[in-house]
Design an enzyme around this catalytic site. Structure first.
Site, PDB file in Angstrom:
ATOM      1  N   LYS A 119     -15.349  -7.725 -25.286  1.00  0.00           N
ATOM      2  CA  LYS A 119     -15.116  -8.949 -24.509  1.00  0.00           C
ATOM      3  C   LYS A 119     -14.079  -9.850 -25.167  1.00  0.00           C
ATOM      4  O   LYS A 119     -13.349 -10.558 -24.481  1.00  0.00           O
ATOM      5  CB  LYS A 119     -16.419  -9.724 -24.307  1.00  0.00           C
ATOM      6  CG  LYS A 119     -17.349  -9.095 -23.295  1.00  0.00           C
ATOM      7  CD  LYS A 119     -18.379 -10.104 -22.822  1.00  0.00           C
ATOM      8  CE  LYS A 119     -19.308  -9.495 -21.789  1.00  0.00           C
ATOM      9  NZ  LYS A 119     -20.424 -10.381 -21.449  1.00  0.00           N
ATOM     10  N   LYS A 203     -18.209   2.208 -17.468  1.00  0.00           N
ATOM     11  CA  LYS A 203     -19.464   1.890 -16.770  1.00  0.00           C
ATOM     12  C   LYS A 203     -19.188   1.092 -15.494  1.00  0.00           C
ATOM     13  O   LYS A 203     -18.193   0.365 -15.407  1.00  0.00           O
ATOM     14  CB  LYS A 203     -20.449   1.176 -17.697  1.00  0.00           C
ATOM     15  CG  LYS A 203     -20.088  -0.232 -18.043  1.00  0.00           C
ATOM     16  CD  LYS A 203     -21.245  -0.940 -18.762  1.00  0.00           C
ATOM     17  CE  LYS A 203     -20.802  -2.377 -19.032  1.00  0.00           C
ATOM     18  NZ  LYS A 203     -21.788  -3.256 -19.582  1.00  0.00           N
ATOM     19  N   LYS A 206     -19.646  -5.460 -12.849  1.00  0.00           N
ATOM     20  CA  LYS A 206     -19.369  -6.578 -11.935  1.00  0.00           C
ATOM     21  C   LYS A 206     -17.915  -7.002 -12.038  1.00  0.00           C
ATOM     22  O   LYS A 206     -17.358  -7.552 -11.099  1.00  0.00           O
ATOM     23  CB  LYS A 206     -20.191  -7.805 -12.351  1.00  0.00           C
ATOM     24  CG  LYS A 206     -21.666  -7.726 -12.133  1.00  0.00           C
ATOM     25  CD  LYS A 206     -22.321  -8.920 -12.854  1.00  0.00           C
ATOM     26  CE  LYS A 206     -23.819  -8.876 -12.799  1.00  0.00           C
ATOM     27  NZ  LYS A 206     -24.452  -9.806 -13.740  1.00  0.00           N
TER      28      LYS A 206
HETATM   29  P1  AMP Z   1     -25.574  -7.873 -16.728  1.00  0.00           P
HETATM   30  O1  AMP Z   1     -25.101  -7.844 -15.349  1.00  0.00           O
HETATM   31  O2  AMP Z   1     -24.552  -7.483 -17.726  1.00  0.00           O
HETATM   32  O3  AMP Z   1     -26.315  -9.144 -17.087  1.00  0.00           O
HETATM   33  O4  AMP Z   1     -26.652  -6.703 -16.803  1.00  0.00           O
HETATM   34  C1  AMP Z   1     -27.943  -6.817 -16.251  1.00  0.00           C
HETATM   35  C2  AMP Z   1     -28.728  -5.551 -16.529  1.00  0.00           C
HETATM   36  O5  AMP Z   1     -28.142  -4.429 -15.842  1.00  0.00           O
HETATM   37  C3  AMP Z   1     -28.772  -5.150 -18.010  1.00  0.00           C
HETATM   38  O6  AMP Z   1     -30.063  -4.630 -18.310  1.00  0.00           O
HETATM   39  C4  AMP Z   1     -27.734  -4.072 -18.109  1.00  0.00           C
HETATM   40  O7  AMP Z   1     -27.997  -3.166 -19.165  1.00  0.00           O
HETATM   41  C5  AMP Z   1     -27.885  -3.381 -16.768  1.00  0.00           C
HETATM   42  N1  AMP Z   1     -26.629  -2.714 -16.371  1.00  0.00           N
HETATM   43  C6  AMP Z   1     -25.413  -3.316 -16.169  1.00  0.00           C
HETATM   44  N2  AMP Z   1     -24.484  -2.407 -15.828  1.00  0.00           N
HETATM   45  C7  AMP Z   1     -25.117  -1.206 -15.788  1.00  0.00           C
HETATM   46  C8  AMP Z   1     -24.703   0.143 -15.490  1.00  0.00           C
HETATM   47  N3  AMP Z   1     -23.437   0.413 -15.141  1.00  0.00           N
HETATM   48  N4  AMP Z   1     -25.623   1.123 -15.558  1.00  0.00           N
HETATM   49  C9  AMP Z   1     -26.911   0.860 -15.902  1.00  0.00           C
HETATM   50  N5  AMP Z   1     -27.365  -0.370 -16.196  1.00  0.00           N
HETATM   51  C10 AMP Z   1     -26.490  -1.396 -16.142  1.00  0.00           C
END
Ligand code: AMP
Ligand code: TRP
Length: 341
Positions: A119, A203, A206
């Site tokens: 980041k 991965k 968003k």
């Molecule tokens: P975040 O949107 O970064 O706050 O992520 C929220 C949750 O979604 C966290 O537990 C992340 O590990 C999970 N997560 C985000 N992106 C992925 C992905 N591409 N595959 C699996 N889990 C994800």
């Protein structure tokens, strides 16, 4: 059991940042597990807006984004009667314990964090101190409730290891053996790492500029089918074992998504589709995805239409979360030796 080991009750905690619409990766890596866990465990689920501001956020939209993530929690099936659902900034314990943990965590531990390196990019001198300390706040989130289990996607593994290190260090530095549990990540299973539909080595995220790279919970059936049809794969048919998918990242990703949605293993998917090409496989995957995701999208529209109800859920959740964290924080202040504690 030895006094050096935490012997308190099991509790689940997880958080999601209010930084954009949720996608299939968030659903399979996190939300789907949350919904299952609320049936068997004491669960606390948090919209982590203090984490969000480690990167620039627009004050005009932050609270809207917080409501949107809450709505996604509810639409995916979280029940505020079963689980505590709240916003991080509404419970002071997070910031307070994060500061205390800043004094237990070591610079060297944080310097190893790959998410910070990603980041912060090339110019890490210009990154905020908050971005650097991000995983310390995450440890505080979990441990303010003495949570023992943390359902997350694979990308959070390193942060969870750090939470364990911080808990251990605090317990040792303050001679409080077994005070904090060493939280365990719940990561395993297909869906823990959903990759971009456009690039099977990155991965699903968003923040990817291409909307074709991800399936959003809000996408309608046609959009989902179109994105899966356009997903990057290769001309080879599916093999009969996972080893043969090495180096075929796009193909392996679609098999993983199918397995996670169907609740079966990757191998079971290959047992069914070995020898078939993507022309046959993709429509089946699209059907499965549409069936899982579009009901959530429809419910999301309904929940979003009633922001007052969302706010009620969050208010009640903040009270319940504070009631759990505050007695733990009183003990923390006493252990450290703060005046008046
Ligand atoms: P975040 O949107 O970064 O706050 O992520 C929220 C949750 O979604 C966290 O537990 C992340 O590990 C999970 N997560 C985000 N992106 C992925 C992905 N591409 N595959 C699996 N889990 C994800
Ligand atoms: N860092 C997590 C993510 O980006 C979100 C998060 C914040 C979290 N605090 C947490 C996850 C506590 C689990 C437990 O996905």
């Amino acid at each position: 059991m030895s006094a050096h080991v935490y012997t308190g009750p099991e509790r689940v905690f997880s958080g999601v940042q209010p930084t954009g619409a949720l996608h299939l990766g968030n659903y399979l890596g996190a939300l789907k597990k949350f919904v299952a866990l609320q049936e068997t465990h004491d669960c606390i689920f948090c919209v982590v807006d203090l984490h969000a501001i480690t990167m620039p956020q627009d004050p005009k939209t932050l609270s809207q984004n917080t409501r949107k993530i809450t709505a996604a929690f509810l639409a995916a099936g979280l029940d505020p009667k079963k689980a505590v659902i709240f916003v991080q900034s509404a419970v002071r314990a997070h910031s307070e314990l994060a500061w205390i943990f800043n004094c237990s965590a070591r610079m060297g531990w944080l310097e190893r964090m790959t998410q910070f390196k990603d980041k912060a990019g090339k110019d890490k001198e210009r990154a905020s101190v908050g971005l650097f300390a991000y995983p310390v706040l995450q440890a505080a989130d979990i441990l303010a409730y003495k949570a023992t289990h943390v359902p997350v996607g694979e990308d959070q593994k390193q942060h969870l290891e750090l939470s364990r290190d911080i808990a251990e260090r605090f317990n040792r530095d303050y001679d409080a053996p077994g005070f904090f549990p060493l939280p365990e990540p719940l990561i395993k299973g297909p869906g823990a790492r959903v990759m971009s539909l456009k690039d099977g080595t990155k991965k699903m995220s968003k923040s990817d500029p291409s909307d074709l790279s991800r399936i959003n919970l809000e996408d309608d059936a046609d959009t989902i089918a179109r994105k899966i049809k356009k997903a990057r794969t290769d001309p080879e048919p599916l093999p009969d074992n996972m080893d043969a998918l090495k180096g075929r990242d796009g193909a392996a990703n679609l098999v993983g998504i199918y397995a996670a949605l169907a609740g079966i293993s990757d191998q079971a998917v290959l047992d069914e589709y070995a020898g078939q090409g993507f022309g046959a496989f993709k429509p089946k995957l699209a059907e499965l995805t549409v069936n899982a995701i579009t009901p959530i999208g429809q419910d999301l529209a309904r929940v979003n239409a009633d922001p007052a109800q969302i706010d009620l859920v969050l208010k009640d959740g903040a009270m319940r979360a504070s009631a759990i964290a505050e007695p733990i924080m009183e003990e923390v202040r006493r252990i450290i030796g703060f005046w008046g504690a």
